[in-house]
Motif scaffolding. Structure first.
Motif, PDB file in Angstrom:
ATOM      1  N   GLU A   1       0.831  -1.211   0.000  1.00 54.47           N
ATOM      2  CA  GLU A   1       0.000   0.000   0.000  1.00 54.47           C
ATOM      3  C   GLU A   1       0.865   1.262   0.000  1.00 54.47           C
ATOM      4  O   GLU A   1       0.579   2.213  -0.715  1.00 54.47           O
ATOM      5  N   LEU A   2       1.928   1.250   0.830  1.00 48.41           N
ATOM      6  CA  LEU A   2       2.814   2.410   0.900  1.00 48.41           C
ATOM      7  C   LEU A   2       3.501   2.656  -0.443  1.00 48.41           C
ATOM      8  O   LEU A   2       3.575   3.796  -0.922  1.00 48.41           O
ATOM      9  N   ALA A   3       3.978   1.575  -1.082  1.00 47.76           N
ATOM     10  CA  ALA A   3       4.660   1.705  -2.377  1.00 47.76           C
ATOM     11  C   ALA A   3       3.689   2.201  -3.445  1.00 47.76           C
ATOM     12  O   ALA A   3       4.042   3.043  -4.285  1.00 47.76           O
ATOM     13  N   THR A   4       2.460   1.694  -3.412  1.00 47.76           N
ATOM     14  CA  THR A   4       1.450   2.119  -4.389  1.00 47.76           C
ATOM     15  C   THR A   4       1.132   3.597  -4.223  1.00 47.76           C
ATOM     16  O   THR A   4       1.037   4.346  -5.203  1.00 47.76           O
ATOM     17  N   ARG A   5       0.982   4.011  -2.972  1.00 50.05           N
ATOM     18  CA  ARG A   5       0.680   5.423  -2.702  1.00 50.05           C
ATOM     19  C   ARG A   5       1.830   6.317  -3.150  1.00 50.05           C
ATOM     20  O   ARG A   5       1.619   7.370  -3.755  1.00 50.05           O
ATOM     21  N   ALA A   6       3.063   5.896  -2.863  1.00 48.65           N
ATOM     22  CA  ALA A   6       4.226   6.690  -3.251  1.00 48.65           C
ATOM     23  C   ALA A   6       4.323   6.797  -4.772  1.00 48.65           C
ATOM     24  O   ALA A   6       4.594   7.874  -5.309  1.00 48.65           O
ATOM     25  N   PHE A   7       4.081   5.672  -5.473  1.00 51.12           N
ATOM     26  CA  PHE A   7       4.142   5.682  -6.934  1.00 51.12           C
ATOM     27  C   PHE A   7       3.067   6.608  -7.507  1.00 51.12           C
ATOM     28  O   PHE A   7       3.330   7.370  -8.446  1.00 51.12           O
ATOM     29  N   PHE A   8       1.870   6.547  -6.935  1.00 49.95           N
ATOM     30  CA  PHE A   8       0.768   7.378  -7.434  1.00 49.95           C
ATOM     31  C   PHE A   8       1.100   8.865  -7.320  1.00 49.95           C
ATOM     32  O   PHE A   8       0.951   9.620  -8.291  1.00 49.95           O
ATOM     33  N   TRP A   9       1.581   9.283  -6.141  1.00 53.84           N
ATOM     34  CA  TRP A   9       1.843  10.707  -5.940  1.00 53.84           C
ATOM     35  C   TRP A   9       3.100  11.159  -6.669  1.00 53.84           C
ATOM     36  O   TRP A   9       3.212  12.323  -7.070  1.00 53.84           O
ATOM     37  N   ALA A  10       4.051  10.244  -6.879  1.00 51.20           N
ATOM     38  CA  ALA A  10       5.213  10.577  -7.710  1.00 51.20           C
ATOM     39  C   ALA A  10       4.777  10.807  -9.151  1.00 51.20           C
ATOM     40  O   ALA A  10       5.280  11.714  -9.838  1.00 51.20           O
ATOM     41  N   THR A  11       3.812   9.997  -9.612  1.00 51.80           N
ATOM     42  CA  THR A  11       3.265  10.166 -10.963  1.00 51.80           C
ATOM     43  C   THR A  11       2.523  11.493 -11.080  1.00 51.80           C
ATOM     44  O   THR A  11       2.631  12.191 -12.103  1.00 51.80           O
ATOM     45  N   ILE A  12       1.778  11.849 -10.034  1.00 51.18           N
ATOM     46  CA  ILE A  12       1.089  13.138 -10.019  1.00 51.18           C
ATOM     47  C   ILE A  12       2.096  14.282 -10.129  1.00 51.18           C
ATOM     48  O   ILE A  12       1.895  15.241 -10.887  1.00 51.18           O
ATOM     49  N   GLY A  13       3.191  14.166  -9.379  1.00 48.12           N
ATOM     50  CA  GLY A  13       4.228  15.193  -9.448  1.00 48.12           C
ATOM     51  C   GLY A  13       4.813  15.314 -10.845  1.00 48.12           C
ATOM     52  O   GLY A  13       5.019  16.428 -11.352  1.00 48.12           O
ATOM     53  N   GLY A  14       5.077  14.175 -11.489  1.00 47.63           N
ATOM     54  CA  GLY A  14       5.578  14.196 -12.856  1.00 47.63           C
ATOM     55  C   GLY A  14       4.578  14.811 -13.816  1.00 47.63           C
ATOM     56  O   GLY A  14       4.944  15.557 -14.729  1.00 47.63           O
ATOM     57  N   GLY A  15       3.295  14.508 -13.602  1.00 45.51           N
ATOM     58  CA  GLY A  15       2.251  15.077 -14.447  1.00 45.51           C
ATOM     59  C   GLY A  15       2.161  16.587 -14.314  1.00 45.51           C
ATOM     60  O   GLY A  15       1.970  17.304 -15.307  1.00 45.51           O
ATOM     61  N   ILE A  16       2.316  17.078 -13.086  1.00 45.13           N
ATOM     62  CA  ILE A  16       2.290  18.533 -12.865  1.00 45.13           C
ATOM     63  C   ILE A  16       3.449  19.200 -13.594  1.00 45.13           C
ATOM     64  O   ILE A  16       3.288  20.244 -14.239  1.00 45.13           O
ATOM     65  N   TYR A  17       4.621  18.577 -13.496  1.00 47.58           N
ATOM     66  CA  TYR A  17       5.810  19.121 -14.157  1.00 47.58           C
ATOM     67  C   TYR A  17       5.590  19.213 -15.671  1.00 47.58           C
ATOM     68  O   TYR A  17       5.848  20.256 -16.292  1.00 47.58           O
ATOM     69  N   ILE A  18       5.096  18.135 -16.275  1.00 44.08           N
ATOM     70  CA  ILE A  18       4.875  18.116 -17.730  1.00 44.08           C
ATOM     71  C   ILE A  18       3.801  19.129 -18.117  1.00 44.08           C
ATOM     72  O   ILE A  18       3.923  19.822 -19.139  1.00 44.08           O
ATOM     73  N   ALA A  19       2.743  19.229 -17.296  1.00 41.95           N
ATOM     74  CA  ALA A  19       1.665  20.172 -17.597  1.00 41.95           C
ATOM     75  C   ALA A  19       2.168  21.617 -17.586  1.00 41.95           C
ATOM     76  O   ALA A  19       1.820  22.414 -18.466  1.00 41.95           O
TER      77      ALA A  19
ATOM     78  N   PRO B   1       1.271   8.352   5.129  1.00 49.81           N
ATOM     79  CA  PRO B   1       1.047   9.747   5.497  1.00 49.81           C
ATOM     80  C   PRO B   1       1.441   9.960   6.963  1.00 49.81           C
ATOM     81  O   PRO B   1       1.362   9.013   7.758  1.00 49.81           O
ATOM     82  N   PRO B   2       1.850  11.156   7.358  1.00 51.49           N
ATOM     83  CA  PRO B   2       2.246  11.405   8.738  1.00 51.49           C
ATOM     84  C   PRO B   2       1.082  11.919   9.582  1.00 51.49           C
ATOM     85  O   PRO B   2      -0.035  12.074   9.079  1.00 51.49           O
ATOM     86  N   ARG B   3       1.359  12.178  10.842  1.00 48.77           N
ATOM     87  CA  ARG B   3       0.375  12.815  11.720  1.00 48.77           C
ATOM     88  C   ARG B   3       1.015  14.052  12.340  1.00 48.77           C
ATOM     89  O   ARG B   3       2.236  14.146  12.476  1.00 48.77           O
ATOM     90  N   ALA B   4       0.177  15.011  12.707  1.00 47.36           N
ATOM     91  CA  ALA B   4       0.689  16.247  13.302  1.00 47.36           C
ATOM     92  C   ALA B   4       1.308  15.963  14.669  1.00 47.36           C
ATOM     93  O   ALA B   4       0.821  15.097  15.417  1.00 47.36           O
ATOM     94  N   MET B   5       2.381  16.665  14.992  1.00 45.63           N
ATOM     95  CA  MET B   5       3.016  16.491  16.299  1.00 45.63           C
ATOM     96  C   MET B   5       2.093  17.015  17.385  1.00 45.63           C
ATOM     97  O   MET B   5       1.581  18.139  17.300  1.00 45.63           O
ATOM     98  N   GLU B   6       1.890  16.205  18.408  1.00 46.18           N
ATOM     99  CA  GLU B   6       0.993  16.581  19.499  1.00 46.18           C
ATOM    100  C   GLU B   6       1.746  16.931  20.780  1.00 46.18           C
ATOM    101  O   GLU B   6       1.226  17.661  21.617  1.00 46.18           O
ATOM    102  N   ASP B   7       2.950  16.402  20.946  1.00 46.03           N
ATOM    103  CA  ASP B   7       3.721  16.640  22.161  1.00 46.03           C
ATOM    104  C   ASP B   7       4.105  18.114  22.252  1.00 46.03           C
ATOM    105  O   ASP B   7       4.905  18.614  21.454  1.00 46.03           O
ATOM    106  N   PRO B   8       3.548  18.878  23.238  1.00 43.45           N
ATOM    107  CA  PRO B   8       3.811  20.326  23.292  1.00 43.45           C
ATOM    108  C   PRO B   8       5.265  20.663  23.603  1.00 43.45           C
ATOM    109  O   PRO B   8       5.780  21.686  23.139  1.00 43.45           O
TER     110      PRO B   8
END
Length: 305
Positions: free
Chosen positions: A1-19, A74-81
């Motif tokens: 799942e992590l690899a699929t998500r990374a590949f998808f968003w890397a492809t989106i980044g490449g698409g933005i660059y080409i656009a 994906p990460p989560r926001a830091m909660e430790d003050p």
């Protein structure tokens, strides 16, 4: 799942660059038609549009890096003050707006890392982000966490991201110019050989490898510059930075690079830790003996590194 998500968003980044690249070229071509420029002028506008498009596409992807990382991990926001206050103070004291702070907590990835992404002036989805692995946060002492955070702050103060972007654009267009020049030259001198195309491809491959090498070299210089700046200007401690680097190495098994050469690729843009520490010790020892040595915050910062 992590690899699929990374590949998808890397492809989106490449698409933005080409656009962005294609849009820029067509925009400049349209401007040329409206202005009724000559054929030579139209060619010049296409080249200018390509330059603007490449620079704009790269800048857009650099700016969107925090958003893409949040989607990939994906990460989560830091909660430790307490930790959040320590980190935010490092940025605020350096005159930089504190970024969003994200904790990367992936069960099967226990590597330690701290990295900054995005431009300091970013807002909304472009807001700069500091990404810290949970394993690093749990392992580093407060002094070590402060040291690695000030190292990231130093990258921002020294404008390393912009310099990296500028070098990337310069290398892309240097390669494009050389490849086109070689293509025309071979077609002019050897019109029937068909060697021009192969020569252009060969030059493009050579420029790609050279670009990778130069970016890696630039990255290593930037790491040393950031180390020196954080200690010399931002009051970080060499002892804390050294122990943090060694601890992160052990977490990432980078202290066994020779046994596992694949891990060396991941660390290609960073000096080896023990060499890095020895360089820093030598620099500050020399600085103590000769205070006239250039500060890394001056215009001659690369010479200091």
């Amino acid at each position: 799942e992590l690899a699929t998500r990374a590949f998808f968003w890397a492809t989106i980044g490449g698409g933005i660059y080409i656009a962005v690249l294609i849009s820029s070229v067509f925009l400049f071509m349209g401007a040329g038609k409206l202005l009724g420029v000559s054929a030579a002028g139209a060619t010049g506008l296409v080249i200018l549009g390509s330059v603007v498009g490449v620079a704009g596409g790269l800048a857009m992807n650099f700016a969107l890096a925090p958003f893409h990382l949040r989607k990939m991990l994906p990460p989560r926001a830091m909660e430790d003050p307490m930790h959040r206050e320590l980190i935010e103070k490092c940025f605020i004291d350096a005159g930089i707006k504190a970024p969003a702070i994200w904790i990367v907590d992936i069960e099967r990835l226990r590597e330690g890392s701290v990295m900054i992404a995005g431009f300091p002036f970013g807002r909304g989805i472009f807001r700069m982000g500091l990404f810290i692995s949970k394993s690093a946060l749990d392992t580093l002492t407060d002094g070590e966490l402060r040291a690695v955070t000030l190292h990231e702050v130093s990258h921002l103060r020294l404008k390393h991201l912009r310099k990296r972007l500028a070098l990337s654009v310069l290398m892309i267009f240097s390669g494009l110019f050389i490849a086109i020049a070689a293509l025309f030259a071979t077609q002019y001198f050897f019109p029937a050989s068909g060697a021009g195309t192969y020569l252009a491809y060969g030059i493009a491959a050579g420029v790609f490898l050279t670009t990778f090498r130069l970016l890696s070299q630039q990255s290593r210089i930037h790491e040393l510059e950031a180390d020196i700046h954080s200690i010399q200007v931002l009051d970080s401690k060499l002892e804390d930075l050294s122990s943090a680097l060694r601890r992160l190495d052990r977490m990432n098994s980078l202290d066994t690079l020779r046994a596992n050469p694949f891990k060396k690729i991941a660390g290609a843009g960073h000096p080896e830790t023990e060499l890095r520490i020895e360089i820093l010790k030598g620099y500050f020892a020399q600085k103590e003996m000769d205070p006239t040595i250039s500060d890394v915050s001056s215009d001659d910062d690369q010479r200091a590194a």
